[in-house]
Design an enzyme around this catalytic site. Structure first.
Site, PDB file in Angstrom:
ATOM      1  CB  SER A  45      -6.721   3.237   4.367  1.00 13.73           C
ATOM      2  OG  SER A  45      -6.740   3.108   2.966  1.00 13.73           O
ATOM      3  CE  LYS A  66      -6.338   0.267   1.532  1.00 11.76           C
ATOM      4  NZ  LYS A  66      -5.464   1.442   1.316  1.00 11.76           N
ATOM      5  CG  ASP A 100      -2.068   0.842  -3.281  1.00 11.13           C
ATOM      6  OD1 ASP A 100      -0.903   1.245  -3.114  1.00 11.13           O
ATOM      7  OD2 ASP A 100      -3.022   1.208  -2.562  1.00 11.13           O
ATOM      8  CG  ASN A 101      -1.954   4.305  -4.582  1.00  7.47           C
ATOM      9  OD1 ASN A 101      -3.036   3.786  -4.300  1.00  7.47           O
ATOM     10  ND2 ASN A 101      -1.180   4.876  -3.668  1.00  7.47           N
ATOM     11  CG  HIS A 113     -10.054   0.738   0.765  1.00  8.71           C
ATOM     12  ND1 HIS A 113      -9.051   1.684   0.765  1.00  8.71           N
ATOM     13  CD2 HIS A 113     -11.189   1.387   1.132  1.00  8.71           C
ATOM     14  CE1 HIS A 113      -9.554   2.851   1.115  1.00  8.71           C
ATOM     15  NE2 HIS A 113     -10.851   2.688   1.340  1.00  8.71           N
ATOM     16  CE  LYS A 158      -3.391   7.242  -1.538  1.00  2.41           C
ATOM     17  NZ  LYS A 158      -3.403   6.734  -0.157  1.00  2.41           N
ATOM     18  NE  ARG A 205      -6.261  -1.105  -2.031  1.00  4.19           N
ATOM     19  CZ  ARG A 205      -5.193  -1.655  -1.464  1.00  4.19           C
ATOM     20  NH1 ARG A 205      -5.178  -2.952  -1.207  1.00  4.19           N
ATOM     21  NH2 ARG A 205      -4.153  -0.925  -1.132  1.00  4.19           N
ATOM     22  CB  CYS A 229      -6.837   3.002  -1.611  1.00  4.03           C
ATOM     23  SG  CYS A 229      -5.458   3.818  -0.781  1.00  4.03           S
ATOM     24  CG  ASP A 247      -2.095   0.919   1.102  1.00  2.00           C
ATOM     25  OD1 ASP A 247      -2.258   1.543   0.043  1.00  2.00           O
ATOM     26  OD2 ASP A 247      -2.876   1.026   2.067  1.00  2.00           O
ATOM     27  CG  ASP A 248      -0.433   4.887   0.017  1.00  5.10           C
ATOM     28  OD1 ASP A 248      -1.184   4.460  -0.875  1.00  5.10           O
ATOM     29  OD2 ASP A 248      -0.776   5.767   0.830  1.00  5.10           O
ATOM     30  CG  HIS A 285      -2.276   4.026   3.782  1.00  3.83           C
ATOM     31  ND1 HIS A 285      -2.611   5.025   4.668  1.00  3.83           N
ATOM     32  CD2 HIS A 285      -3.008   4.266   2.658  1.00  3.83           C
ATOM     33  CE1 HIS A 285      -3.491   5.825   4.107  1.00  3.83           C
ATOM     34  NE2 HIS A 285      -3.756   5.394   2.885  1.00  3.83           N
TER      35      HIS A 285
END
Length: 585
Positions: free
Chosen positions: A158, A133, A319-320, A135, A348, A84, A80, A40-41, A254
């Site tokens: 998150s 996660k 993810d990003n 989401h 992001k 996904r 996010c 994540d992130d 994250h």
């Protein structure tokens, strides 16, 4: 040696290596196992194998170097929930109706009509598990158990969307501001306008065959990784004899929120277990990333120990891009800086390379060449058709898939991308839903139809629309997007290849806009206990969604026999169900 002795020796050998014998009898290409890691992130510049000087990721680096590094992997979105939705369905996220980050009390989620990777693999009898996660909707109807997953342990959104505990570690002072202790939460956040107090505290959920239990609320972030690690390794152990799909979308790295909403100035908005806190040269972010590396190392060690390496494809990506306004608490986009933008928010929530171009690799012993790499254009949306192909399950009919099968890229030395034009939907309109086409990748070129800052910038004046010609870069030669070939106003005079590419891009752009169909999320009626002010995940509304943790040694021992008949019976007995479902075969 007499016949009895030979028989006993053979029996001993079989017993000592029985898991490897089982694996050896299975063709590696016959419904291989899939392990999909989704951090994540995390930015392109955050890993050892992509060049960060102080990051400690030895397990990730080892897997990457012994597999194929994928240097041109694009996320399905720079945020996010949308990223996904694209990953799970193989479709551009606006097609699914997911057009924004889903909150803790939203009544929306990934439509049940969408086919997820898990549902696709269930068609050929895979056991499916997710840890981390989700989401894509926190209502019971939208949780993983209703989207093709047999087992789930994790936070449904998150880790900054509510308060969690961070217990003190031995040798650390509780009052140390770099070691916040939230066991007795003070200054509780104001609930949302609909009054759903479920937004106060982070929940830890467990699902088995769509039966749901809230294990902790608020959960203990300091001990989260141990629970995730145990769940993931036991899932593999208990499903080693048949094909499985393990999806591991980490809550790390994250940033967290806690009680103080001033996340842009408060230091160390990260979490890690006591064993890894203050252990890396990169501070709290480095500690959190090291914990990701530790969990991945344990998953791979389990695959090795069970002799499943040759039967298992591993994909790893993010993810990003990083939430750059959060400074040291966030990741690094590395060389994908978007220098031409002139502002630092190109991570992001932006469709500059730093927001959507992710670190990635594939690993599959015996099938993917070690120490190899590919710069072919790949999208997270490609996972769905690729897993479908390798598992031998036909693609769903009657739906538009934007992903392309990338098996040739992964398994062959010179495999080619099937994306002639890979469009990126993003956030230039200045209001929700901001889902128009913002950019496209075509061969070596990246064209922007509009540009805007990423997360936290808040400067609408920085949004630029290119209405005559697109802003064009050759990102093979200029990955930092520093020197445009076309500035959006005049065509390049001395570059006929770029002029021809712009003409092709404009034709494809017009076709994309004319034919794209935006999806809608069909409303679902309220389920038991749901309704306005009651859509959030809450263990007990009479206590404002704060409950004593069920996580003790007894519960853990029962929970982590995942997949066994004993576990299944005990779990439903624990829930007070007399007529529990039989485990699917």
């Amino acid at each position: 040696m007499n016949q009895l002795a030979r028989f006993l020796l053979l029996l001993a050998l079989l017993i000592s290596t029985k898991t490897r014998v089982v694996a050896a009898l299975r063709d590696p290409l016959d419904r291989p196992n899939f392990v999909l890691f989704f951090v994540d992130d995390l930015g392109y510049g955050d890993l050892g194998f992509t060049g960060h000087p102080t990051t400690s990721t030895p397990n990730i680096d080892r897997l990457a170097w012994n597999g194929k590094t994928l240097t041109t992997w694009y996320s399905g979105c720079a945020l996010c929930s949308c990223s996904r939705a694209a990953l799970m369905t193989g479709r551009q996220y606006p097609r699914t109706g997911i057009r924004q980050v889903l909150g803790t009390v939203d009544d929306l989620g990934l439509p049940l009509e969408e086919v997820t990777i898990a549902e696709q693999l269930k068609k050929v009898n895979y056991t499916t598990g997710i840890v981390g996660k989700w989401h894509l909707g926190q209502r019971l109807a939208y949780l993983p158990g209703n989207q093709g997953f047999d087992y789930y342990l994790g936070i449904p959104y998150s880790d900054d969307m509510g308060n969690g505990k961070q217990t003190s570690c031995p040798g650390n002072k509780a009052e140390d501001p770099t070691e916040p202790v939230q066991e007795h939460l003070k200054g509780k956040p104001i609930p949302p306008p609909d009054g759903d107090y479920a937004a106060w505290y982070l929940p830890l959920l467990y699902q088995e065959h769509n039966k749901t239990r809230i294990i902790e609320q608020p959960l203990d972030l300091t001990k989260l990784a141990q629970k995730y690690n145990r769940f993931a390794t036991k899932f593999i152990e208990d499903n080693k004899d048949e094909p499985f799909f393990l999806y591991f979308p980490f809550n790390h790295v994250h940033t967290t929120s806690g009680n103080n909403d001033k996340w842009d100035t408060m230091p160390n908005r990260q979490f890690a277990s006591c064993e890894l806190k203050n252990r890396t040269k990169r501070g709290a972010f480095g500690d959190a990333l090291a914990e990701v590396d530790w969990m991945i190392g344990n998953v791979y060690e389990t695959l090795q120990r069970l002799g499943l390496e040759e039967n298992t494809m591993i994909l790893w990506t993010s993810d990003n891009g990083p939430a750059t306004p959060r400074r040291f608490d966030a990741g690094s986009y590395g060389i994908f800086s978007g220098e031409y933008a002139g502002y630092p928010w190109t991570g992001k929530a932006s469709t500059w390379e730093g927001g959507i171009r992710m670190p990635a690799f594939a690993h599959w012993k015996g099938q993917i060449q070690p120490f190899s790499r590919s710069s072919q254009t790949i999208s997270s949306m490609d996972v769905f058709p690729t897993f479908s192909h390798l598992a031998g399950v036909p693609l769903p009919s009657g739906i538009v898939l934007d992903g392309r099968d990338m098996a040739d890229i992964l398994l062959q030395e010179n495999g080619q991308s099937r994306h002639d034009f890979l469009f990126f939907y993003g956030f230039c309109n200045g209001h929700w839903p901001r889902t128009g086409v913002t950019a496209v990748r075509h061969g070596p070129y990246k064209a922007h139809f509009c540009t805007s800052p990423g997360l936290g910038a808040g400067h609408e004046s920085m949004t630029v629309h290119y209405n005559k010609y697109p802003l064009l870069f050759n990102v093979e030669e200029d990955p930092s997007e520093t020197f445009p070939i076309c500035d959006g106003n005049t065509l390049p005079e001395n570059d006929p290849d770029a002029r021809a590419a712009i003409e092709r891009i404009l034709r494809a752009y017009a076709m994309e806009k004319a034919t794209f169909e935006y999806g809608k999320i069909p409303p679902l009626p309220p389920g038991p206990g749901e309704g306005k002010g009651h859509y959030g995940v809450c263990c007990n509304r009479s206590t404002n969604c704060s409950c004593e943790s069920l996580w003790d040694d007894n519960f853990q021992s029962r929970l982590f026999t995942v997949g066994s008949e004993e576990h299944h019976a005990r779990y439903h007995e624990y829930l007070g169900e007399e007529n529990h479902m039989k485990r699917a075969t």
